[in-house]
Write a protein that holds these residues in place. Sequence first.
Motif, PDB file in Angstrom:
ATOM      1  N   ALA A 139       0.689  -1.307  -0.080  1.00 59.70           N
ATOM      2  CA  ALA A 139       0.042  -0.149   0.071  1.00 59.70           C
ATOM      3  C   ALA A 139       0.879   1.441   0.142  1.00 59.70           C
ATOM      4  N   ALA A 140       2.008   1.307   0.502  1.00 57.11           N
ATOM      5  CA  ALA A 140       2.899   1.814   0.698  1.00 57.11           C
ATOM      6  C   ALA A 140       2.895   2.637  -0.597  1.00 57.11           C
ATOM      7  N   VAL A 141       3.684   1.619  -1.292  1.00 51.83           N
ATOM      8  CA  VAL A 141       4.122   1.524  -2.191  1.00 51.83           C
ATOM      9  C   VAL A 141       3.518   2.362  -3.011  1.00 51.83           C
ATOM     10  N   HIS A 142       2.402   1.808  -3.505  1.00 49.32           N
ATOM     11  CA  HIS A 142       1.634   1.765  -4.462  1.00 49.32           C
ATOM     12  C   HIS A 142       1.256   3.224  -4.149  1.00 49.32           C
ATOM     13  N   GLU A 143       0.642   3.526  -3.064  1.00 48.15           N
ATOM     14  CA  GLU A 143       0.790   5.375  -2.632  1.00 48.15           C
ATOM     15  C   GLU A 143       1.846   6.281  -3.446  1.00 48.15           C
ATOM     16  N   HIS A 196       1.210   8.752  -5.944  1.00 47.48           N
ATOM     17  CA  HIS A 196       1.937  10.044  -5.955  1.00 47.48           C
ATOM     18  C   HIS A 196       2.879  10.507  -7.682  1.00 47.48           C
ATOM     19  N   ALA A 197       3.822   9.919  -7.585  1.00 41.03           N
ATOM     20  CA  ALA A 197       4.900  10.642  -8.345  1.00 41.03           C
ATOM     21  C   ALA A 197       4.066  10.541 -10.068  1.00 41.03           C
ATOM     22  N   VAL A 198       2.981   9.887 -10.239  1.00 41.55           N
ATOM     23  CA  VAL A 198       2.134   9.757 -11.390  1.00 41.55           C
ATOM     24  C   VAL A 198       1.700  11.029 -11.232  1.00 41.55           C
ATOM     25  N   HIS A 258      13.274  -0.613  -3.107  1.00 39.26           N
ATOM     26  CA  HIS A 258      12.486  -1.486  -1.886  1.00 39.26           C
ATOM     27  C   HIS A 258      12.892  -3.163  -2.709  1.00 39.26           C
ATOM     28  N   LEU A 259      12.819  -2.935  -3.898  1.00 42.85           N
ATOM     29  CA  LEU A 259      13.397  -4.655  -4.323  1.00 42.85           C
ATOM     30  C   LEU A 259      15.246  -4.313  -4.718  1.00 42.85           C
ATOM     31  N   ARG A 315       1.498  -4.389 -10.258  1.00 41.44           N
ATOM     32  CA  ARG A 315       1.136  -3.297  -9.131  1.00 41.44           C
ATOM     33  C   ARG A 315       1.652  -2.307 -10.527  1.00 41.44           C
ATOM     34  N   SER A 316       3.179  -2.157  -9.906  1.00 43.52           N
ATOM     35  CA  SER A 316       4.132  -0.675 -10.869  1.00 43.52           C
ATOM     36  C   SER A 316       3.569  -0.421 -12.261  1.00 43.52           C
ATOM     37  N   ALA A 317       3.424  -2.501 -12.363  1.00 42.86           N
ATOM     38  CA  ALA A 317       3.237  -2.227 -13.747  1.00 42.86           C
ATOM     39  C   ALA A 317       1.533  -0.758 -14.519  1.00 42.86           C
ATOM     40  N   GLN A 318       0.996  -1.629 -13.685  1.00 40.60           N
ATOM     41  CA  GLN A 318      -0.660  -1.316 -13.798  1.00 40.60           C
ATOM     42  C   GLN A 318      -0.540   0.053 -13.779  1.00 40.60           C
ATOM     43  N   ILE A 319       0.518   0.556 -12.856  1.00 44.78           N
ATOM     44  CA  ILE A 319       0.599   2.002 -12.606  1.00 44.78           C
ATOM     45  C   ILE A 319       0.693   3.126 -13.802  1.00 44.78           C
ATOM     46  N   MET A 320       2.663   2.063 -14.114  1.00 43.08           N
ATOM     47  CA  MET A 320       3.331   2.878 -15.334  1.00 43.08           C
ATOM     48  C   MET A 320       1.955   2.955 -16.836  1.00 43.08           C
TER      49      MET A 320
END
Length: 641
Positions: free
Chosen positions: A229-233, A237-239, A255-256, A370-375
Amino acid sequence: MNPPPQSSAESSTARTGSDAADATAEGELAAYRLRRERELNSLYTTARSLTALGEVDEVLHSIVRHAHELIGSDFAYLSLLDAEGYLTVRASAGTISSEFSSGRMPPGTGLGGRVIESGAPFWVSNYREAQGLPHDPTFDLLVPREGLMALLGVPLMVGERAIGALFAADRTERPFEKDEVALFSAFAGHAAVALNNARLYEESRVALRRLEDAYRTIEDQVTTMERAAAVHEALTHAVLTGGGPGDIAQLLVEHLRGTVTVRDRDDEVLAIRFPRGRDGDADADQNVPPDMPADVLPDVSRDATRDMPSDVPRDVCEEARDTGRCVSTRGADGYFRSVVAVRPGGNHFGFLSLARRAAPEPADVRMLERSAQIMGLLFLMRDARAEAEERVRGELLMELMSRSPLHPAQRDRALARGVDVDHLDVLVVVDCPERTASEVVRQLKPLSTERSGLAGEYLGRATMLLHADDVEDVARTLHRRLRRTLGVPVLVVADRIAGERSRAFTLTQRCVKVIRSLGENDRGASAQQYGMYALAFDPDRSGDLDRFLADSIGTLLEYDRRRSTGLVATATAYFAHSGNLSRTARALHVHLNTLLKRLDRIGSLLGEDWRSPDSALRLQLALRLHELRAAVDASAPDTSG
């Protein structure tokens, strides 16, 4: 008759014998009672010791050891029923054959089967010769190896259910006394309780361990969810604050703890980020694959990484794109490479990959996905902005092509996008039958932006306005770029705007039709290069073309119109085949005599010298222009503004 009276000596002897017999009987009774007391003491002592044990295997071995000592047999063993109903030896004491200690008796066979079915003790003095017992051939092979002869079996009962049997065996033939059977049965009752308690205890411990494991799993999942959740937030926010692929890659690196690469749909690197150890931290350097150049900066450009080796095998990328899930592989260098396709709405935008020494955990995989979705959200926002900008540019082109003089608002909108409409002096029309006009425009728009021009679709044609000093050079350059991106033949025709833009468009797109009628379908050229055919595509010169055709082949056209003949087509084919009669006849699909009659008719209408060099040259030009005009007029109607 009375017996003779006994003497005192005889009487004394009789009393002494009776007393000795009584004494012997009393001694045997006392010995029996003492033995029974010892046996009972041993029984209860053994029972207490069994209740103090917790492990099932420990209880099993303790039972057979105490049973062996309690009844004094040569050996003892214990068998339990498995899931298939087989009696399987689980523990033994005093055995000499390793195969016997792993024996297995099918349901309903042997002495054990009798004990389980009846729920009561059973014994035989000679197992090998025992009648009425269904023998198992496999078990019978083990009997002589162990030397088994006399066998006593008692059930292990839990409530009304037998869970197995306890056996005492001797290697010599002998009976088992009732007291031995009763003692052994009593011991088996205690043993069954102890074994059942051990089972319950083990099940409780297993349940407790599972509960503890489940609790730890829940804790780990909560931690993972909070981390995700923290990473997703942070990613969102970055986007939303204008971040790009590099910002997302940097967040994932933190994180990874691996090397994160973002590639576009053409497999070109948009961003690459390394762990912080790139400048000296050895631990972090372990997560930088060896195929990553050490001199590449964290903020790499596309040009700097164009020739960088792909960090993920192509087949893995294809699998990730087809499945929509993260796919991982381990390379020969020992590094794990995980890749997920960026495909919002089913459209492929590129790949997001992670390379590091450690295998990816499920939480890492979910984070990448999830990061790919944000991307994908980032790319969609970028494309939406680009589409909006392109739509405005397309509207500007439409306004410029359809309105003159320019409105001040048009100039302002164009200048806000770096376009000076007063300098747009070249018009380009692109024709590609294998691609739709919108597909061509999509490739044309970035090229127009590079040249501070405008591109869009006008009257069904991919059209571009720009400034250029050399019209032929810009046509060739655009053709080369479009040919590479579209991957199919394409015609690009450019013309200098002189007067109305709509007139320039009409001339250029009609010139495209003439060029295609001439058999060319893949080149870039200016309209001036085809000036000799201007009569065919310049509507302002249509009167000149009408007069030329009327003077040259007017009589043939009129004859064909009135009589529905094909003299014009015959003359065209005749000149196309250099006057060869046989080839001309085959091309027209007529008999040679028919062709000769038509040629005679043409001579009677045009004069017998129509095949002379001067007349033939004029006639061929007229026929060619007539053919080109027909090809242009057969297309969609033009608007000349």
